[in-house]
Motif scaffolding. Structure first.
Motif, PDB file in Angstrom:
ATOM      1  N   TYR A 211       0.836  -1.213   0.000  1.00  8.86           N
ATOM      2  CA  TYR A 211       0.000   0.000   0.000  1.00  8.86           C
ATOM      3  C   TYR A 211       0.868   1.260   0.000  1.00  8.86           C
ATOM      4  O   TYR A 211       0.587   2.223  -0.738  1.00  8.86           O
ATOM      5  CB  TYR A 211      -0.910  -0.020   1.228  1.00  8.86           C
ATOM      6  N   VAL A 212       1.934   1.255   0.789  1.00 12.63           N
ATOM      7  CA  VAL A 212       2.818   2.428   0.840  1.00 12.63           C
ATOM      8  C   VAL A 212       3.481   2.663  -0.516  1.00 12.63           C
ATOM      9  O   VAL A 212       3.564   3.797  -1.005  1.00 12.63           O
ATOM     10  CB  VAL A 212       3.888   2.235   1.937  1.00 12.63           C
ATOM     11  N   SER A 213       3.949   1.599  -1.166  1.00  9.67           N
ATOM     12  CA  SER A 213       4.584   1.765  -2.479  1.00  9.67           C
ATOM     13  C   SER A 213       3.581   2.233  -3.520  1.00  9.67           C
ATOM     14  O   SER A 213       3.929   3.008  -4.425  1.00  9.67           O
ATOM     15  CB  SER A 213       5.229   0.450  -2.913  1.00  9.67           C
ATOM     16  N   LEU A 214       2.338   1.806  -3.430  1.00 10.98           N
ATOM     17  CA  LEU A 214       1.313   2.270  -4.375  1.00 10.98           C
ATOM     18  C   LEU A 214       0.937   3.723  -4.111  1.00 10.98           C
ATOM     19  O   LEU A 214       0.672   4.484  -5.050  1.00 10.98           O
ATOM     20  CB  LEU A 214       0.073   1.378  -4.270  1.00 10.98           C
ATOM     21  N   GLU A 215       0.911   4.103  -2.842  1.00  9.86           N
ATOM     22  CA  GLU A 215       0.564   5.493  -2.507  1.00  9.86           C
ATOM     23  C   GLU A 215       1.634   6.465  -3.001  1.00  9.86           C
ATOM     24  O   GLU A 215       1.335   7.620  -3.292  1.00  9.86           O
ATOM     25  CB  GLU A 215       0.404   5.630  -0.990  1.00  9.86           C
ATOM     26  N   LYS A 216       2.897   6.020  -3.093  1.00  9.13           N
ATOM     27  CA  LYS A 216       3.991   6.899  -3.502  1.00  9.13           C
ATOM     28  C   LYS A 216       4.015   7.141  -5.009  1.00  9.13           C
ATOM     29  O   LYS A 216       4.761   7.991  -5.487  1.00  9.13           O
ATOM     30  CB  LYS A 216       5.331   6.282  -3.070  1.00  9.13           C
ATOM     31  N   ILE A 217       3.227   6.395  -5.772  1.00 14.39           N
ATOM     32  CA  ILE A 217       3.238   6.565  -7.237  1.00 14.39           C
ATOM     33  C   ILE A 217       2.644   7.922  -7.605  1.00 14.39           C
ATOM     34  O   ILE A 217       1.570   8.294  -7.123  1.00 14.39           O
ATOM     35  CB  ILE A 217       2.443   5.428  -7.909  1.00 14.39           C
ATOM     36  N   ASP A 218       3.368   8.654  -8.425  1.00  9.43           N
ATOM     37  CA  ASP A 218       2.912   9.968  -8.888  1.00  9.43           C
ATOM     38  C   ASP A 218       1.697   9.793  -9.808  1.00  9.43           C
ATOM     39  O   ASP A 218       1.793   9.192 -10.885  1.00  9.43           O
ATOM     40  CB  ASP A 218       4.055  10.661  -9.642  1.00  9.43           C
ATOM     41  N   ARG A 219       0.552  10.310  -9.371  1.00 10.97           N
ATOM     42  CA  ARG A 219      -0.682  10.132 -10.143  1.00 10.97           C
ATOM     43  C   ARG A 219      -0.625  10.837 -11.494  1.00 10.97           C
ATOM     44  O   ARG A 219      -1.371  10.481 -12.418  1.00 10.97           O
ATOM     45  CB  ARG A 219      -1.885  10.648  -9.361  1.00 10.97           C
ATOM     46  N   SER A 220       0.251  11.852 -11.637  1.00  8.09           N
ATOM     47  CA  SER A 220       0.348  12.544 -12.925  1.00  8.09           C
ATOM     48  C   SER A 220       0.871  11.610 -14.026  1.00  8.09           C
ATOM     49  O   SER A 220       0.554  11.792 -15.202  1.00  8.09           O
ATOM     50  CB  SER A 220       1.265  13.764 -12.796  1.00  8.09           C
ATOM     51  N   LEU A 221       1.662  10.603 -13.635  1.00 12.40           N
ATOM     52  CA  LEU A 221       2.142   9.635 -14.631  1.00 12.40           C
ATOM     53  C   LEU A 221       0.968   8.848 -15.215  1.00 12.40           C
ATOM     54  O   LEU A 221       0.909   8.605 -16.426  1.00 12.40           O
ATOM     55  CB  LEU A 221       3.145   8.681 -13.984  1.00 12.40           C
ATOM     56  N   LEU A 222       0.040   8.467 -14.342  1.00 11.42           N
ATOM     57  CA  LEU A 222      -1.132   7.723 -14.814  1.00 11.42           C
ATOM     58  C   LEU A 222      -2.027   8.616 -15.674  1.00 11.42           C
ATOM     59  O   LEU A 222      -2.586   8.169 -16.684  1.00 11.42           O
ATOM     60  CB  LEU A 222      -1.913   7.183 -13.620  1.00 11.42           C
ATOM     61  N   GLU A 223      -2.154   9.901 -15.273  1.00  8.89           N
ATOM     62  CA  GLU A 223      -2.965  10.817 -16.068  1.00  8.89           C
ATOM     63  C   GLU A 223      -2.337  11.058 -17.444  1.00  8.89           C
ATOM     64  O   GLU A 223      -3.046  11.120 -18.458  1.00  8.89           O
ATOM     65  CB  GLU A 223      -3.103  12.139 -15.317  1.00  8.89           C
ATOM     66  N   ALA A 224      -0.999  11.160 -17.484  1.00 14.51           N
ATOM     67  CA  ALA A 224      -0.321  11.346 -18.772  1.00 14.51           C
ATOM     68  C   ALA A 224      -0.511  10.126 -19.666  1.00 14.51           C
ATOM     69  O   ALA A 224      -0.735  10.258 -20.884  1.00 14.51           O
ATOM     70  CB  ALA A 224       1.170  11.596 -18.527  1.00 14.51           C
ATOM     71  N   ALA A 225      -0.423   8.927 -19.059  1.00 16.81           N
ATOM     72  CA  ALA A 225      -0.635   7.706 -19.842  1.00 16.81           C
ATOM     73  C   ALA A 225      -2.057   7.645 -20.373  1.00 16.81           C
ATOM     74  O   ALA A 225      -2.291   7.208 -21.517  1.00 16.81           O
ATOM     75  CB  ALA A 225      -0.345   6.488 -18.966  1.00 16.81           C
ATOM     76  N   THR A 226      -3.025   8.109 -19.578  1.00 18.65           N
ATOM     77  CA  THR A 226      -4.416   8.129 -20.028  1.00 18.65           C
ATOM     78  C   THR A 226      -4.576   9.091 -21.201  1.00 18.65           C
ATOM     79  O   THR A 226      -5.255   8.782 -22.200  1.00 18.65           O
ATOM     80  CB  THR A 226      -5.340   8.549 -18.879  1.00 18.65           C
ATOM     81  N   ASP A 227      -3.953  10.263 -21.089  1.00 18.59           N
ATOM     82  CA  ASP A 227      -4.037  11.243 -22.177  1.00 18.59           C
ATOM     83  C   ASP A 227      -3.409  10.720 -23.461  1.00 18.59           C
ATOM     84  O   ASP A 227      -3.823  11.101 -24.573  1.00 18.59           O
ATOM     85  CB  ASP A 227      -3.343  12.540 -21.753  1.00 18.59           C
ATOM     86  N   LEU A 228      -2.385   9.855 -23.321  1.00 13.35           N
ATOM     87  CA  LEU A 228      -1.723   9.302 -24.504  1.00 13.35           C
ATOM     88  C   LEU A 228      -2.450   8.084 -25.065  1.00 13.35           C
ATOM     89  O   LEU A 228      -1.994   7.479 -26.036  1.00 13.35           O
ATOM     90  CB  LEU A 228      -0.282   8.913 -24.149  1.00 13.35           C
ATOM     91  N   GLY A 229      -3.556   7.695 -24.418  1.00 15.13           N
ATOM     92  CA  GLY A 229      -4.386   6.636 -24.970  1.00 15.13           C
ATOM     93  C   GLY A 229      -4.167   5.264 -24.398  1.00 15.13           C
ATOM     94  O   GLY A 229      -4.689   4.281 -24.953  1.00 15.13           O
ATOM     95  N   ASP A 230      -3.401   5.156 -23.310  1.00 11.23           N
ATOM     96  CA  ASP A 230      -3.199   3.840 -22.700  1.00 11.23           C
ATOM     97  C   ASP A 230      -4.485   3.337 -22.069  1.00 11.23           C
ATOM     98  O   ASP A 230      -5.234   4.099 -21.449  1.00 11.23           O
ATOM     99  CB  ASP A 230      -2.106   3.914 -21.627  1.00 11.23           C
ATOM    100  N   LYS A 231      -4.696   2.026 -22.200  1.00 12.92           N
ATOM    101  CA  LYS A 231      -5.845   1.405 -21.553  1.00 12.92           C
ATOM    102  C   LYS A 231      -5.503   1.142 -20.083  1.00 12.92           C
ATOM    103  O   LYS A 231      -4.333   1.166 -19.701  1.00 12.92           O
ATOM    104  CB  LYS A 231      -6.193   0.099 -22.267  1.00 12.92           C
TER     105      LYS A 231
END
Length: 327
Positions: A211-231
């Protein structure tokens, strides 16, 4: 204390500080060791010294009620003594005269690997849910996760013994709803009972590091991947899983290492079929009063576990994962 004694004490303290400062000036690399010296001393006394004592004792021999402190390899020779007759366990050949030690060691390792895999399958989804799906009251969820470990480890094992027993909760429920006619006798005193109980005992501890390692993930990386069309599965595979790998690796080791040597759970719910190497070591130290041989078996177990951990870290490319996390 008189004034003269106080003055002498203060002067002595000044001399020690002056000598320490002079030593640090001459050898700057000593500063770090001096700062951590109290912690280092505690670690040496509480962690290193018992292991050294265990290794030294493994080279001694037990003669009924007396210990011969003459250094010898007799205990290790007894463990690895070859035999003309090959013993098989699960199609694994053991060409040793006393194969019970290595059979139990291999059995314990396989059992711990199964427990680790089972715990990871339970812990990772729960940690992911808490990190990415729970928006409010995360602290309450964390408290609920830790509720099972508020009670004694022994009580939790006894609880599973009651549930898996011949007339336990599971058998009674299955008979009551008509799925079975008579109690299932393989639920308790079996390897599966040991695996289930160990998994329950460690799953709460496993959730928190992931849980701690997942909480440390920068959410902007996931948002950028979403904007680039990643599923969603592509975001998980390329971003979430690699960045949470350090926590998952630490959790795997945290579960695997202690479960290999566990002897309480196999004793209470494993029976003869669920015995592990920890039970054999406990018998050597206690019932057979052969501490040197028990120490030798323990040293062999620690060496094998260390080799497996090093191999595991090399296989998963731990340095690459740490470098990726630093990015």
């Amino acid at each position: 204390m008189s004034d003269a004694a106080k003055g002498s004490f203060v002067a002595g303290g000044d001399r020690v500080r002056a000598a320490k400062g002079s030593l640090i000036q001459r050898f700057p690399w000593l500063r770090g060791y001096l700062l951590m010296s109290p912690t280092l001393l505690v670690m040496l006394a509480m962690l290193v010294a018992p292991i050294v004592a265990l290794v030294v004792r493994s080279f001694w021999t037990q003669n009924v009620f007396q210990i011969d402190t003459t250094f010898t390899l007799r205990n290790y020779a007894q463990i690895f003594e070859l035999s003309d007759k090959i013993t098989y366990w699960m199609s694994i050949p053991f060409p040793f005269a006393n194969p019970v030690y290595l059979i139990l060691l291999v059995k314990s390792i396989l059992m711990s690997l199964a427990v680790t895999a089972f715990v990871m399958l339970l812990a990772y989804p729960m940690a992911y849910f808490m990190a990415f799906r729970v928006r409010r009251h995360k602290f309450l969820w964390l408290i609920l996760i830790t509720v099972p470990i508020w009670t004694s480890y022994l009580l939790r094992v006894f609880a599973w013994k009651i549930m898996l027993g011949f007339n336990g909760v599971i058998n009674s429920s299955l008979i009551k709803i008509g799925l079975i006619d008579k109690p299932l006798d393989f639920l308790l005193y079996s390897p599966s009972a040991v695996m289930l109980t160990l998994a329950h005992a460690w799953v709460a501890f496993a959730i928190l590091p992931i849980y701690v390692s997942l909480e440390k993930i920068d959410r902007s990386l996931l948002e950028a991947a979403t904007d680039l069309g990643d599923k969603p599965w592509e975001r998980f595979w390329h971003i979430t899983l690699p960045l949470s790998a350090p926590g998952a690796i630490a959790t795997s080791l945290m579960v695997f290492i202690p479960t290999v040597g566990d002897y309480v759970t196999p004793t209470l719910v494993g029976g003869s079929g669920g015995s592990m190497i920890g039970n054999n070591i406990q018998i050597l130290f206690g019932r057979q009063n052969d501490a040197p041989l028990g120490s030798a078996v323990s040293v062999v177990m620690m060496a094998v576990i260390t080799a497996i951990v090093c191999l595991f870290l090399w296989a998963v490319g731990y340095r690459k994962i740490r470098a990726r996390e630093a990015i």
